[in-house]
Design a protein around this motif. Structure first.
Motif, mmCIF file in Angstrom:
data_model
loop_
_atom_site.group_PDB
_atom_site.id
_atom_site.type_symbol
_atom_site.label_atom_id
_atom_site.label_comp_id
_atom_site.label_asym_id
_atom_site.label_seq_id
_atom_site.Cartn_x
_atom_site.Cartn_y
_atom_site.Cartn_z
ATOM 1 N N VAL A 36 1.025 -0.988 0.000
ATOM 2 C CA VAL A 36 -0.010 -0.012 0.143
ATOM 3 C C VAL A 36 0.862 1.125 0.002
ATOM 4 O O VAL A 36 1.561 1.459 0.921
ATOM 5 C CB VAL A 36 -0.958 -0.046 1.121
ATOM 6 N N LYS A 38 0.011 4.664 -0.510
ATOM 7 C CA LYS A 38 -0.638 5.709 -0.339
ATOM 8 C C LYS A 38 0.127 6.657 0.633
ATOM 9 O O LYS A 38 -0.104 8.005 0.600
ATOM 10 C CB LYS A 38 -2.119 5.645 0.272
ATOM 11 N N TYR A 39 1.110 6.096 1.421
ATOM 12 C CA TYR A 39 1.888 7.181 2.388
ATOM 13 C C TYR A 39 3.277 7.369 1.929
ATOM 14 O O TYR A 39 4.004 7.805 2.456
ATOM 15 C CB TYR A 39 2.006 6.395 3.703
ATOM 16 N N ASN A 59 -5.714 4.067 -2.330
ATOM 17 C CA ASN A 59 -7.225 4.268 -1.955
ATOM 18 C C ASN A 59 -7.714 5.610 -2.635
ATOM 19 O O ASN A 59 -8.717 5.934 -2.182
ATOM 20 C CB ASN A 59 -7.544 4.076 -0.401
ATOM 21 N N ILE A 80 -8.396 0.065 -2.885
ATOM 22 C CA ILE A 80 -8.483 -0.332 -1.688
ATOM 23 C C ILE A 80 -9.236 0.627 -0.923
ATOM 24 O O ILE A 80 -10.025 0.144 0.220
ATOM 25 C CB ILE A 80 -7.466 -0.939 -0.986
ATOM 26 N N MET A 163 -13.666 -8.370 1.697
ATOM 27 C CA MET A 163 -12.621 -7.440 2.311
ATOM 28 C C MET A 163 -13.042 -6.792 3.802
ATOM 29 O O MET A 163 -14.476 -6.572 3.636
ATOM 30 C CB MET A 163 -12.117 -6.551 1.359
ATOM 31 N N MET A 165 -11.878 -4.172 7.080
ATOM 32 C CA MET A 165 -10.773 -3.542 7.896
ATOM 33 C C MET A 165 -11.206 -3.996 9.436
ATOM 34 O O MET A 165 -12.468 -3.669 9.776
ATOM 35 C CB MET A 165 -10.744 -1.893 7.654
ATOM 36 N N MET A 206 -3.535 -5.705 8.142
ATOM 37 C CA MET A 206 -2.851 -4.507 7.777
ATOM 38 C C MET A 206 -1.429 -4.558 8.508
ATOM 39 O O MET A 206 -1.124 -5.596 9.273
ATOM 40 C CB MET A 206 -3.685 -3.343 7.995
ATOM 41 N N SER A 207 -0.501 -3.332 8.513
ATOM 42 C CA SER A 207 0.744 -3.490 9.211
ATOM 43 C C SER A 207 0.644 -4.327 10.708
ATOM 44 O O SER A 207 1.292 -5.172 10.837
ATOM 45 C CB SER A 207 0.991 -2.120 9.249
ATOM 46 N N ARG A 222 -2.963 -6.197 3.186
ATOM 47 C CA ARG A 222 -2.679 -4.821 2.721
ATOM 48 C C ARG A 222 -1.719 -4.227 3.485
ATOM 49 O O ARG A 222 -1.966 -3.816 4.418
ATOM 50 C CB ARG A 222 -4.016 -4.089 2.484
ATOM 51 N N LEU A 223 -0.394 -3.943 3.137
ATOM 52 C CA LEU A 223 0.530 -3.403 4.122
ATOM 53 C C LEU A 223 1.274 -2.266 3.387
ATOM 54 O O LEU A 223 1.918 -2.270 2.258
ATOM 55 C CB LEU A 223 1.556 -4.796 4.073
ATOM 56 N N GLY A 224 0.949 -1.083 4.201
ATOM 57 C CA GLY A 224 1.436 0.075 4.168
ATOM 58 C C GLY A 224 2.783 0.297 4.745
ATOM 59 O O GLY A 224 3.942 -0.148 4.492
ATOM 60 N N THR A 225 2.754 0.642 5.814
ATOM 61 C CA THR A 225 3.680 1.314 6.737
ATOM 62 C C THR A 225 4.813 0.125 7.085
ATOM 63 O O THR A 225 6.158 0.476 6.820
ATOM 64 C CB THR A 225 3.229 1.572 8.118
HETATM 65 C C1 LIG Z 1 -3.958 2.500 4.208
HETATM 66 C C2 LIG Z 1 -4.456 1.248 4.127
HETATM 67 C C3 LIG Z 1 -3.937 0.216 4.562
HETATM 68 C C4 LIG Z 1 -2.521 -0.057 4.930
HETATM 69 O O1 LIG Z 1 -2.166 0.734 6.233
HETATM 70 P P1 LIG Z 1 -1.042 0.283 7.303
HETATM 71 O O2 LIG Z 1 -1.754 0.111 8.464
HETATM 72 O O3 LIG Z 1 0.025 1.293 6.915
HETATM 73 O O4 LIG Z 1 -0.463 -1.023 6.486
HETATM 74 C C5 LIG Z 1 -4.576 -1.066 4.259
HETATM 75 N N1 LIG Z 1 -5.918 -1.202 3.863
HETATM 76 C C6 LIG Z 1 -6.548 -0.090 3.639
HETATM 77 C C7 LIG Z 1 -7.961 -0.006 3.025
HETATM 78 C C8 LIG Z 1 -5.881 1.339 3.658
HETATM 79 O O5 LIG Z 1 -6.710 2.431 3.450
#
Ligand SMILES: *Cc1c(COP(=O)(O)O)cnc(C)c1O
Length: 236
Positions: A36, A38-39, A59, A80, A163, A165, A206-207, A222-225
């Motif tokens: 992910v 976005k950051y 996103n 996402i 999906m 969260m 997620m993270s 879904r992995l951002g940070t």
């Molecule tokens: C931002 C986001 C993520 C990733 O977030 P992290 O906590 O940084 O891994 C995953 N899924 C969705 C829907 C997001 O908006």
């Protein structure tokens, strides 16, 4: 040679994914990590892709557009975030999966824009608000089967999975019931026989909670940070 911070993160995440697969008797190839971005900037996204992270999650179309235009051809793109109906025309045909199908009006618009452009397959995941938090997008789970029935009228829409969260928890373990419930809803959906094809995917984790999600059956995390880092603080 020493590793860059991004390479260290990739290696570390890979070890944790592999360990969660082993603990739950799953095959590593059943779990796809989505980076992910976005950051992070376009340049960092490019770097991540050069290091082999080819599944990219974003996103907001406004933010992803320059990245998609520069790098689109070399990756697999996942939408996402919450998708406004008036943005469907921007994202359709560019993203392999839409993870945020959560209402009939959005499905209708996806079908309509796909027909207009001659796209015969739009792969979607239905987003469920399993935890029931008011701040979260997603459909109430008890509406899932009725919604799936309505989607049968839309030949171009393919439900690839579900999906969710999970609420943020200090203890990742506390998210387990949410992930388990999503898996049970997917199994119920597939057992209902409503879908044209069985929906294999569970996009969850997620993270902070991806290991628990994998133990509960996630096929997409879904992995951002934790994977590509964080350079930009998201403003709402
Ligand atoms: C931002 C986001 C993520 C990733 O977030 P992290 O906590 O940084 O891994 C995953 N899924 C969705 C829907 C997001 O908006």
């Amino acid at each position: 040679m020493s590793l860059t911070p991004m390479e260290v993160r990739i290696q570390n995440v890979e070890e944790h994914i592999a360990a969660a697969c082993r603990r739950s008797g799953r095959s590593r190839s059943d779990v796809q990590a989505i980076a992910v971005t976005k950051y992070v900037s376009l340049e960092t996204t490019r770097l991540a892709m050069q290091l082999g992270l080819l599944h990219i999650g974003e996103n907001r179309w406004q933010d992803v557009q320059p990245k998609w235009e520069a790098l689109g051809a070399s990756g697999v793109w996942h939408f996402i975030g919450h998708l406004q109906t008036n943005k469907v025309k921007d994202v359709i045909g560019k993203f392999e999966y839409i993870h945020s199908l959560d209402r009939l009006s959005l499905a209708t618009e996806l079908e309509r824009q796909a027909a207009k452009r001659g796209i015969d397959r739009v792969q979607c995941l239905i987003q469920l608000n399993v935890s029931g938090e008011e701040t979260k997008y997603g459909m109430a789970p008890d509406r899932l089967l009725e919604f799936a029935e309505q989607l049968r009228e839309m030949p171009r829409l393919h439900v690839a999975g579900l999906m969710t969260m999970a609420p943020y928890e200090m203890e990742a373990e506390h998210t387990r019931p949410v992930f388990r419930a999503l898996r049970e809803w997917r199994d119920k959906l597939n057992a209902s026989g409503i879908l044209k094809e069985a929906a294999p995917h569970l996009s969850m984790g997620m993270s902070n909670d991806f290991e628990v999600a994998i133990e509960e059956g996630a096929t997409m995390v879904r992995l951002g940070t934790v994977l590509v880092g964080k350079e930009i603080t998201e403003e709402e």
